[in-house]
Design a protein around this motif. Structure first.
Motif, PDB file in Angstrom:
ATOM      1  N   VAL A 191      43.392  11.277  -5.472  1.00 26.26           N
ATOM      2  CA  VAL A 191      42.480  10.874  -5.802  1.00 26.26           C
ATOM      3  C   VAL A 191      41.469  11.233  -7.505  1.00 26.26           C
ATOM      4  O   VAL A 191      40.927  12.591  -6.802  1.00 26.26           O
ATOM      5  CB  VAL A 191      40.827   9.490  -5.551  1.00 26.26           C
ATOM      6  CG1 VAL A 191      40.012   8.857  -5.721  1.00 26.26           C
ATOM      7  CG2 VAL A 191      42.124   8.936  -3.679  1.00 26.26           C
ATOM      8  N   HIS A 192      40.915  10.549  -8.546  1.00 23.75           N
ATOM      9  CA  HIS A 192      40.098  11.399  -9.079  1.00 23.75           C
ATOM     10  C   HIS A 192      38.736  10.645  -9.357  1.00 23.75           C
ATOM     11  O   HIS A 192      38.555   9.816  -9.856  1.00 23.75           O
ATOM     12  CB  HIS A 192      40.494  11.097 -10.668  1.00 23.75           C
ATOM     13  CG  HIS A 192      41.793  12.179 -11.099  1.00 23.75           C
ATOM     14  ND1 HIS A 192      41.457  13.346 -11.512  1.00 23.75           N
ATOM     15  CD2 HIS A 192      43.350  12.335  -9.985  1.00 23.75           C
ATOM     16  CE1 HIS A 192      42.604  13.890 -11.513  1.00 23.75           C
ATOM     17  NE2 HIS A 192      43.461  13.402 -10.935  1.00 23.75           N
ATOM     18  N   ASP A 193      38.271  11.249  -9.133  1.00 22.90           N
ATOM     19  CA  ASP A 193      36.523  10.653  -8.988  1.00 22.90           C
ATOM     20  C   ASP A 193      35.743   9.645  -7.775  1.00 22.90           C
ATOM     21  O   ASP A 193      36.789   9.056  -7.418  1.00 22.90           O
ATOM     22  CB  ASP A 193      35.805  10.078 -10.483  1.00 22.90           C
ATOM     23  CG  ASP A 193      34.337  10.536 -10.305  1.00 22.90           C
ATOM     24  OD1 ASP A 193      33.663   9.882  -9.516  1.00 22.90           O
ATOM     25  OD2 ASP A 193      34.337  12.084 -11.393  1.00 22.90           O
ATOM     26  N   CYS A 194      34.701   9.485  -7.236  1.00 23.55           N
ATOM     27  CA  CYS A 194      35.065   8.642  -5.838  1.00 23.55           C
ATOM     28  C   CYS A 194      34.033   7.466  -6.996  1.00 23.55           C
ATOM     29  O   CYS A 194      34.404   6.892  -5.429  1.00 23.55           O
ATOM     30  CB  CYS A 194      33.708   9.752  -5.005  1.00 23.55           C
ATOM     31  SG  CYS A 194      34.197  10.593  -4.035  1.00 23.55           S
ATOM     32  N   LEU A 195      33.605   7.573  -7.711  1.00 23.05           N
ATOM     33  CA  LEU A 195      32.742   6.437  -8.326  1.00 23.05           C
ATOM     34  C   LEU A 195      33.601   4.690  -8.635  1.00 23.05           C
ATOM     35  O   LEU A 195      32.814   3.445  -8.472  1.00 23.05           O
ATOM     36  CB  LEU A 195      32.534   6.740  -9.726  1.00 23.05           C
ATOM     37  CG  LEU A 195      31.033   6.111 -10.407  1.00 23.05           C
ATOM     38  CD1 LEU A 195      30.104   5.913  -8.827  1.00 23.05           C
ATOM     39  CD2 LEU A 195      30.639   6.655 -11.629  1.00 23.05           C
ATOM     40  N   TYR A 196      34.814   4.986  -8.355  1.00 21.69           N
ATOM     41  CA  TYR A 196      35.399   3.452  -8.960  1.00 21.69           C
ATOM     42  C   TYR A 196      36.490   3.176  -8.369  1.00 21.69           C
ATOM     43  O   TYR A 196      36.530   3.777  -6.563  1.00 21.69           O
ATOM     44  CB  TYR A 196      36.793   4.565  -9.793  1.00 21.69           C
ATOM     45  CG  TYR A 196      35.834   4.989 -10.984  1.00 21.69           C
ATOM     46  CD1 TYR A 196      35.290   4.521 -12.199  1.00 21.69           C
ATOM     47  CD2 TYR A 196      36.300   6.458 -11.012  1.00 21.69           C
ATOM     48  CE1 TYR A 196      34.905   4.955 -13.106  1.00 21.69           C
ATOM     49  CE2 TYR A 196      35.330   7.103 -12.420  1.00 21.69           C
ATOM     50  CZ  TYR A 196      35.121   6.441 -13.532  1.00 21.69           C
ATOM     51  OH  TYR A 196      33.972   6.968 -14.071  1.00 21.69           O
ATOM     52  N   MET A 197      36.491   1.551  -8.076  1.00 22.02           N
ATOM     53  CA  MET A 197      37.747   0.983  -6.933  1.00 22.02           C
ATOM     54  C   MET A 197      38.877   1.301  -6.765  1.00 22.02           C
ATOM     55  O   MET A 197      39.206   1.245  -5.091  1.00 22.02           O
ATOM     56  CB  MET A 197      37.479  -0.663  -7.088  1.00 22.02           C
ATOM     57  CG  MET A 197      36.623  -1.203  -7.711  1.00 22.02           C
ATOM     58  SD  MET A 197      36.749  -3.090  -8.063  1.00 22.02           S
ATOM     59  CE  MET A 197      36.882  -3.899  -6.952  1.00 22.02           C
ATOM     60  N   THR A 198      39.580   1.313  -6.923  1.00 25.47           N
ATOM     61  CA  THR A 198      40.669   2.109  -7.371  1.00 25.47           C
ATOM     62  C   THR A 198      40.551   3.499  -6.271  1.00 25.47           C
ATOM     63  O   THR A 198      41.421   4.066  -5.448  1.00 25.47           O
ATOM     64  CB  THR A 198      41.867   2.846  -8.718  1.00 25.47           C
ATOM     65  OG1 THR A 198      40.311   3.702  -9.320  1.00 25.47           O
ATOM     66  CG2 THR A 198      42.564   1.553  -9.457  1.00 25.47           C
ATOM     67  N   SER A 199      39.510   4.415  -6.184  1.00 31.09           N
ATOM     68  CA  SER A 199      39.457   5.750  -5.722  1.00 31.09           C
ATOM     69  C   SER A 199      38.966   5.378  -3.973  1.00 31.09           C
ATOM     70  O   SER A 199      39.490   5.617  -3.117  1.00 31.09           O
ATOM     71  CB  SER A 199      38.191   6.148  -5.670  1.00 31.09           C
ATOM     72  OG  SER A 199      38.220   6.559  -7.008  1.00 31.09           O
ATOM     73  N   VAL A 250      45.301   8.165  -8.258  1.00 32.09           N
ATOM     74  CA  VAL A 250      45.098   7.689  -8.822  1.00 32.09           C
ATOM     75  C   VAL A 250      43.636   7.923  -9.564  1.00 32.09           C
ATOM     76  O   VAL A 250      42.564   8.730  -9.275  1.00 32.09           O
ATOM     77  CB  VAL A 250      44.147   7.083  -7.382  1.00 32.09           C
ATOM     78  CG1 VAL A 250      43.475   5.478  -7.212  1.00 32.09           C
ATOM     79  CG2 VAL A 250      45.385   6.952  -6.200  1.00 32.09           C
ATOM     80  N   SER A 251      43.738   6.987 -10.750  1.00 30.83           N
ATOM     81  CA  SER A 251      42.186   6.522 -11.444  1.00 30.83           C
ATOM     82  C   SER A 251      42.151   4.825 -11.759  1.00 30.83           C
ATOM     83  O   SER A 251      42.841   4.626 -11.622  1.00 30.83           O
ATOM     84  CB  SER A 251      43.275   7.377 -12.943  1.00 30.83           C
ATOM     85  OG  SER A 251      42.313   7.475 -13.778  1.00 30.83           O
TER      86      SER A 251
END
Length: 426
Positions: free
Chosen positions: A122-130, A15-16
């Motif tokens: 999941v790649h990074d916690c900062l995004y809506m996809t995450s 997920v990115s």
């Protein structure tokens, strides 16, 4: 050709927020992970953003323009399934911040694909996809892994900094605290993750990889000259290359301020490069696709990146694989990698020091050659993607076992009508 998948190989949902052809560090990591995992037999789906809703050639979420149900486009030799959810990209277009705002179809797509997967990564916690993927993993009881690429990024806008901290304190804490494993590239980001809820025993240091065949030194002086001619760069000058977005944390303005007659500066990256125009000895090339960027590394003499809070950036790894001497910031994130400080220039982010170092290198070809040889050796020995892939597969097996998933789910194909099949990010 798709690799044969062993019976115990996992179904992995990566997920990115972005994925190629969009340019950027996280998306490049995810693409390489997807391709290498697929080569090792994993069944890989990437969930990411696509064009805005209603863009030419799109249909409703879950349909192609002709109305046929789509399970996602295929990429990387048909081995990787890519599911793109329509998104609005105005934040990036207007403020240079890569934060796609995805359509409501995101959460249903995330739930369907999380139910299909053995592991959600999941790649990074900062995004809506995450956020959607973390919620989907919880709803479907699918174990998830988080790669946390950075801590809070320095930004000239206090509001942006406040938003980052609020997101990490809320959605980020939930994602990290529930993660079976948290992958980091340095101790600083590891401490950040633990401070935001990750279990200390779940944190793993896994260096990113670099393609040492794609990023390689020039085969001859003639190859270097041909590339310089293609980009209208001088043949007879020492060229110092910067690769990255033209934003504050990358330090491009420090490098520009360190300009000196001993060398010329080459900037490759998107952003407001108006300050580059009309300056003697400064070349602004804008954002370049990966193949062109690999050529550019081979055409230059030194790589410089006075960035902050990045650890060991991909661009530094690419430069080392390309056989370039590296001048970069003395970031604590380099500590676990055991770099030879006589062969990699790790400097304070100060213009006079940067200028003096680059000027000295420009005048000392023998030193450049020693540093270049070290860069290539180090990249080939320590930064290959195969080792990164081995580590991920072990992590996936660990979290599957801890969740009682010692066997993969039934191989029945992807969910029906799971997400929009788009033509790529805007």
């Amino acid at each position: 050709m798709t690799a044969t998948r062993p019976d115990r190989s996992p179904r992995v949902l990566l997920v990115s927020h972005h994925y190629p052809p969009h340019l950027g560090g996280i998306e490049n990591v995810v693409r390489q992970e997807a391709a290498h995992l697929a080569r090792r037999g994993a069944d890989v789906t990437v969930l990411t953003s696509g064009p805005r809703p209603g863009a030419p050639g799109t249909g409703r979420a879950g349909e192609r323009a002709d109305g046929e149900r789509a399970g996602g486009e295929r990429a990387d030799g048909d081995a990787v399934r890519v599911v793109r959810v329509p998104a609005w990209h105005g934040v990036e277009e207007r403020a240079g911040i890569p934060f796609p705002v995805l359509a409501p179809a995101l959460l249903p797509a995330a739930v369907r694909w999380a139910r299909w997967a053995d592991v959600v990564h999941v790649h990074d916690c900062l995004y809506m996809t995450s956020w959607a993927a973390g919620l989907a993993a919880a709803l479907t009881r699918t174990p998830h892994v988080v790669t946390q690429h950075v801590a809070v990024v320095d930004h000239p806008s206090p509001f942006v900094g406040l938003v980052q901290r609020a997101v990490y304190a809320a959605a980020g804490r939930r994602l990290l605290s529930r993660a079976g494993r948290v992958v980091v590239v340095n101790d600083g980001v590891g401490a950040f993750a633990v401070g935001h809820g990750a279990r200390r025993g779940a944190v793993r240091h896994v260096p990113n990889g670099v393609d040492t065949e794609f990023f390689r030194p020039a085969a001859s002086a003639g190859e270097r000259e041909r590339v310089r001619d293609r980009y209208r760069l001088p043949r007879d000058r020492v060229l110092v290359l910067f690769v990255g977005r033209l934003v504050r944390k990358k330090g491009w303005e420090l490098l520009l301020a360190a300009a000196d007659p001993a060398y010329e500066l080459v900037f490759a990256g998107d952003g407001d490069g108006s300050a580059l125009g009309g300056r003697s000895g400064v070349h602004g090339l804008g954002a370049l696709p990966p193949a062109a960027l690999a050529e550019l590394y081979r055409a230059c003499d030194v790589f410089a990146l006075p960035s902050t809070a990045e650890g060991f950036p991909l661009s530094v790894q690419e430069a080392m694989a390309s056989g370039l001497p590296v001048v970069t910031s003395d970031d604590p994130g380099y500590a676990p990698y055991g770099l030879d400080r006589d062969r990699v220039a790790l400097l304070p982010r100060e213009v006079p020091v940067l200028r003096d170092t680059l000027s000295s290198l420009a005048r000392d070809r023998a030193r450049r050659e020693r540093m270049a040889a070290y860069s290539r050796r180090y990249a080939a020995a320590a930064l290959a993607w195969e080792g990164h892939t081995d580590a991920l597969l072990r992590l996936y097996e660990d979290v599957r076992r801890e969740h009682g998933r010692t066997a993969p789910r039934a191989r029945t194909g992807g969910p029906r009508g799971a997400a929009y099949r788009g033509s790529g990010p805007r």
